[in-house]
Design an enzyme around this catalytic site. Structure first.
Site, PDB file in Angstrom:
ATOM      1  N   CYS A  10     -13.849   8.264  -5.127  1.00  0.00           N
ATOM      2  CA  CYS A  10     -13.711   9.684  -4.879  1.00  0.00           C
ATOM      3  C   CYS A  10     -14.006   9.875  -3.408  1.00  0.00           C
ATOM      4  O   CYS A  10     -14.488   8.961  -2.748  1.00  0.00           O
ATOM      5  CB  CYS A  10     -14.732  10.488  -5.676  1.00  0.00           C
ATOM      6  N   ARG A  35      -8.478   8.892  -1.451  1.00  0.00           N
ATOM      7  CA  ARG A  35      -9.528   8.292  -2.270  1.00  0.00           C
ATOM      8  C   ARG A  35      -9.517   8.810  -3.708  1.00  0.00           C
ATOM      9  O   ARG A  35     -10.263   8.309  -4.548  1.00  0.00           O
ATOM     10  CB  ARG A  35     -10.896   8.588  -1.644  1.00  0.00           C
ATOM     11  N   TRP A  79     -11.006  10.962  -8.522  1.00  0.00           N
ATOM     12  CA  TRP A  79     -10.019  10.056  -9.130  1.00  0.00           C
ATOM     13  C   TRP A  79     -10.659   9.407 -10.340  1.00  0.00           C
ATOM     14  O   TRP A  79     -11.616   8.666 -10.230  1.00  0.00           O
ATOM     15  CB  TRP A  79      -9.636   9.002  -8.097  1.00  0.00           C
ATOM     16  N   ASN A 105     -19.768  10.120  -5.402  1.00  0.00           N
ATOM     17  CA  ASN A 105     -18.789   9.036  -5.470  1.00  0.00           C
ATOM     18  C   ASN A 105     -19.525   7.804  -5.975  1.00  0.00           C
ATOM     19  O   ASN A 105     -20.500   7.387  -5.351  1.00  0.00           O
ATOM     20  CB  ASN A 105     -18.192   8.783  -4.074  1.00  0.00           C
ATOM     21  N   GLY A 106     -19.067   7.241  -7.085  1.00  0.00           N
ATOM     22  CA  GLY A 106     -19.734   6.061  -7.626  1.00  0.00           C
ATOM     23  C   GLY A 106     -19.914   6.222  -9.118  1.00  0.00           C
ATOM     24  O   GLY A 106     -19.169   6.970  -9.762  1.00  0.00           O
ATOM     25  N   GLU A 472       2.799 -10.793  -3.067  1.00  0.00           N
ATOM     26  CA  GLU A 472       2.472  -9.525  -2.408  1.00  0.00           C
ATOM     27  C   GLU A 472       3.655  -8.554  -2.503  1.00  0.00           C
ATOM     28  O   GLU A 472       3.478  -7.363  -2.723  1.00  0.00           O
ATOM     29  CB  GLU A 472       2.080  -9.793  -0.943  1.00  0.00           C
ATOM     30  N   LYS A 476       3.713  -4.804  -4.088  1.00  0.00           N
ATOM     31  CA  LYS A 476       4.147  -3.587  -3.380  1.00  0.00           C
ATOM     32  C   LYS A 476       5.137  -2.810  -4.226  1.00  0.00           C
ATOM     33  O   LYS A 476       5.042  -1.599  -4.367  1.00  0.00           O
ATOM     34  CB  LYS A 476       4.818  -3.929  -2.040  1.00  0.00           C
ATOM     35  N   GLU A 479       3.434  -1.296  -7.481  1.00  0.00           N
ATOM     36  CA  GLU A 479       2.405  -0.283  -7.203  1.00  0.00           C
ATOM     37  C   GLU A 479       3.015   1.099  -6.950  1.00  0.00           C
ATOM     38  O   GLU A 479       2.430   2.113  -7.299  1.00  0.00           O
ATOM     39  CB  GLU A 479       1.633  -0.642  -5.919  1.00  0.00           C
ATOM     40  N   HIS A 495      10.059 -22.775 -15.731  1.00  0.00           N
ATOM     41  CA  HIS A 495       9.048 -23.008 -16.766  1.00  0.00           C
ATOM     42  C   HIS A 495       8.750 -21.749 -17.569  1.00  0.00           C
ATOM     43  O   HIS A 495       7.706 -21.659 -18.196  1.00  0.00           O
ATOM     44  CB  HIS A 495       7.762 -23.546 -16.126  1.00  0.00           C
ATOM     45  N   LYS A 588      -7.408   3.685  -3.083  1.00  0.00           N
ATOM     46  CA  LYS A 588      -7.395   2.831  -1.897  1.00  0.00           C
ATOM     47  C   LYS A 588      -8.549   1.842  -1.886  1.00  0.00           C
ATOM     48  O   LYS A 588      -8.383   0.682  -1.557  1.00  0.00           O
ATOM     49  CB  LYS A 588      -7.439   3.691  -0.641  1.00  0.00           C
TER      50      LYS A 588
HETATM   51  C1  G6P Z   1      -7.312  -1.555  -4.079  1.00  0.00           C
HETATM   52  C2  G6P Z   1      -6.096  -1.123  -3.278  1.00  0.00           C
HETATM   53  C3  G6P Z   1      -5.311  -2.365  -2.795  1.00  0.00           C
HETATM   54  C4  G6P Z   1      -6.234  -3.289  -2.022  1.00  0.00           C
HETATM   55  C5  G6P Z   1      -7.444  -3.699  -2.867  1.00  0.00           C
HETATM   56  C6  G6P Z   1      -8.474  -4.454  -2.057  1.00  0.00           C
HETATM   57  O1  G6P Z   1      -6.915  -2.058  -5.310  1.00  0.00           O
HETATM   58  O2  G6P Z   1      -5.247  -0.299  -4.047  1.00  0.00           O
HETATM   59  O3  G6P Z   1      -4.254  -1.944  -1.950  1.00  0.00           O
HETATM   60  O4  G6P Z   1      -5.515  -4.431  -1.636  1.00  0.00           O
HETATM   61  O5  G6P Z   1      -8.105  -2.535  -3.380  1.00  0.00           O
HETATM   62  O6  G6P Z   1      -9.025  -3.591  -1.102  1.00  0.00           O
HETATM   63  P1  G6P Z   1      -9.793  -4.053   0.193  1.00  0.00           P
HETATM   64  O7  G6P Z   1     -10.198  -2.792   0.875  1.00  0.00           O
HETATM   65  O8  G6P Z   1     -10.972  -4.860  -0.280  1.00  0.00           O
HETATM   66  O9  G6P Z   1      -8.857  -4.881   1.009  1.00  0.00           O
END
Ligand code: G6P
Length: 593
Positions: A10, A35, A79, A105-106, A472, A476, A479, A495, A588
């Site tokens: 949050c 956030r 969130w 937040n937490g 990766e 992307k 997500e 496989h 994030k």
């Molecule tokens: C969240 C984000 C990802 C990110 C991951 C690790 O899941 O949505 O985009 O890669 O956390 O975050 P960090 O800040 O540790 O790189």
């Protein structure tokens, strides 16, 4: 029986000064929306508590600013993963007597015990959140203590993680406190801010204090910081931020995600300017360590995986790549001569902080690669390499992923004693990155986006360095566009996953000079099953139905090959009506486990 509303991340903010607090708080919340964005709320003091909160994105909530007077305020953007996204559950939460308001937040892990304890004393609970116990604890302690002591006593009762901002009716101050959740203080001219992140107040001041674990701060006309563990008043240094609001704004771009993709020429340059001395020192640590672990989550994990190929090919070193959330399984193997390299954009991801703490307990050395200055991880490290990408607001990692690759690639070259060569190689990419992020390149990729936008599945394959890129790239796409996408090593396809290929299934095939022959072989296996083949690499091939040329950059390939997919993912999101900056269910930085 109340159930737990799991609040993963949050954004919180608090303000005291001469301005209208509700305005400052609302603007701050807008910058913190990355956030969390399922509900938001504001409390101001005039000196009575005034509250407005509701579900929805901040710009959809009709805050009536006339009803939020006063120069002291706190706010929250939330969130939640499950449990009610309801008005009652929105923060701020208020004590039974209506006099104390809290944003959080937490997660309070022992909230059920506390709730039972407070209920036995006659307190009534109106929400399903863990947070509601906090204002009520404070109310209880205020019967015999002043506000500050009541907050301190309440904090002692809490287990879990928290960044809190608290106000009490009639008192012109905000008390804020942090443990395992980020919180920074903005020091202005006769005004102070507390917030989860710097963009919340950068428009007002560039002077920042990064609070330490268990710090409690009181802001009113003055600023006072206590450390609750040390049980004394402390001083913390004031830092100057070297980026401004413009960098945290969208500018001419429709979304932060696109802005941040397009910014990569600059962010890569900035990451390259990184601390030569530190990189050299870390390369010595790698060479001296008996075992080196590379840990991260999400995209940061993929950057680690990509780096392990580089350390192997350049420095002939095997580095163990471990998901931070799985690291505890290796705990018994960690020794004093182990080195843990922790990679994290935010420096606040709970899984990585916990992994690092456990490695330190076993005497291992820790190096962190981080983007956010002053974040928790920066304080847990023996050596720190900053990514210098500037603020990344969009939930998806784009420019910070390539910055992580830049730092890790430099480190692999340095470990091989070839730092200058590595630096020159990445410098050579910059013009190319400029081209691939340009409007022309984006228009070209849009043709592909249009073709595959209605697909149910997309498969991506690569070998060697292109394997982590495929992982990766798949992340992307899923997500942000919610198309099911999966990355595989080219050799693994036969496989299992090849069973999924049907006529027209889009398959993205990453190639390089080294892997071209085998990858073309894999592409023809896919083509034979009717797949629509998209080639990404240095050379076109008759098998490809669509081709995106990406320069051959050897160990730096991973940096330029991901960019076309970042663009593709963005465009797929738009074409499918998804909001690229606010992907559903994601946040994030995930600050609890
Ligand atoms: C969240 C984000 C990802 C990110 C991951 C690790 O899941 O949505 O985009 O890669 O956390 O975050 P960090 O800040 O540790 O790189």
């Amino acid at each position: 029986m109340p159930y737990k509303v799991l609040i993963l991340v949050c954004g919180i903010i608090g303000y005291t000064g001469n301005k209208k607090a509700s305005k400052v708080v609302l603007k701050g919340l807008m910058t913190l929306e990355y956030r969390g964005y399922d509900s938001a709320g504001i409390v101001t003091l005039d000196p009575k508590i005034r509250i407005q909160k509701n579900v929805g994105k901040i710009n959809q909530i009709d805050f009536d600013m006339e009803k939020l007077p006063g120069n002291v305020g706190i706010g929250h953007t939330r969130w939640a993963t499950h449990g009610g996204v309801t008005k009652e559950n929105c923060h701020p939460h208020i004590s039974n007597n209506g006099k104390i308001a809290v944003v959080h937040n937490g997660i309070i892990e022992n909230y059920q015990e506390l709730r039972t304890f407070l209920e036995a004393k006659g307190f009534v609970f109106n929400t399903q959140t863990d947070t509601e116990v906090i204002p009520n604890l404070i109310e209880m302690y205020m019967k015999e203590n002043d506000f500050l002591d009541a907050v301190k006593k309440s904090i002692k009762m809490l287990e879990g993680s928290y960044a809190l901002a608290i106000v009490c009716e009639g008192l012109e101050k905000v008390i804020a406190v942090r443990k395992d959740s980020p919180l920074v203080v903005g020091v202005g001219d006769e005004e102070f801010f507390v917030a989860s992140d710097v963009p919340a107040f950068i428009e007002h001041t560039k002077k920042v204090i990064y609070l330490h674990e268990n710090d409690l701060v009181i802001i009113n006309k003055k600023l006072k910081i206590f450390n609750l563990k040390e049980d004394r008043e402390v001083e913390r240094p004031v830092h100057n931020i070297d980026w401004d609001m413009e960098q945290a704004k969208k500018g001419n771009f429709e979304h932060f995600m696109l802005k941040e993709i397009a910014e990569q020429t600059e962010s890569i340059k900035k990451s390259l300017r990184n601390n030569t001395k530190e990189i050299e020192r870390v390369s010595w640590m790698i060479n001296d360590a008996r075992k080196v672990y590379l840990i991260g989550c999400g995209s940061s994990y993929h950057a680690c995986l990509s780096a392990s190929y580089k350390f192997s090919s350049l420095a002939k070193k095997h580095l163990d790549v471990v998901l931070a959330s799985e690291f505890s399984n290796y705990r018994d193997l960690i020794e004093q001569d182990s080195l843990v390299i922790a990679v994290s954009q935010s420096g606040e991801t709970a899984d990585i902080l916990e992994a690092v703490k456990s490695a330190k307990e076993k005497g291992a050395k820790v190096v962190s690669i981080v983007n956010v200055t002053g974040s928790s991880l920066t304080r847990e490290s023996d050596e720190l390499l900053m990514m210098n990408s500037g603020p990344e607001i969009s939930v998806l990692s784009t420019k910070t992923y390539t910055s992580q690759l830049v730092v890790l690639t430099l480190l692999a070259y340095a470990t091989a004693g070839r730092y200058d060569e590595g630096k020159a190689k990445i410098k050579d990419l910059i013009n190319y990155v400029y081209y691939i992020t340009s409007a022309n390149a984006r228009d070209y990729i849009r043709k592909l986006s249009e073709k595959i936008k209605d697909s149910e599945h997309i498969y991506l394959i690569g070998r060697g360095l292109q394997y982590p890129t495929a992982l990766e790239a798949a992340l992307k796409i899923k997500e942000v566009s919610y198309i099911h996408a999966e990355g595989f090593a080219g050799g693994e396809l036969k496989h299992g996953a090849i069973a999924m290929i049907e006529k027209g299934t889009p398959c993205i095939v990453f190639t390089s000079d080294l892997t071209e022959k085998e990858m073309v072989g894999n592409a023809s296996e896919l083509k034979a099953r009717g797949a629509y083949i998209i080639g990404i690499g240095p050379r076109n091939n008759d098998l490809f139905d669509f081709f995106i040329k990406v320069m051959q950059a050897d160990e730096a390939n991973s940096i330029c090959q991901i960019i076309p997919i970042q663009i593709l993912a963005y465009q797929l999101a738009l074409l499918r009506g998804c909001d690229p900056d606010r992907p559903r269910n994601l946040a994030k930085s995930v600050t609890v486990k």
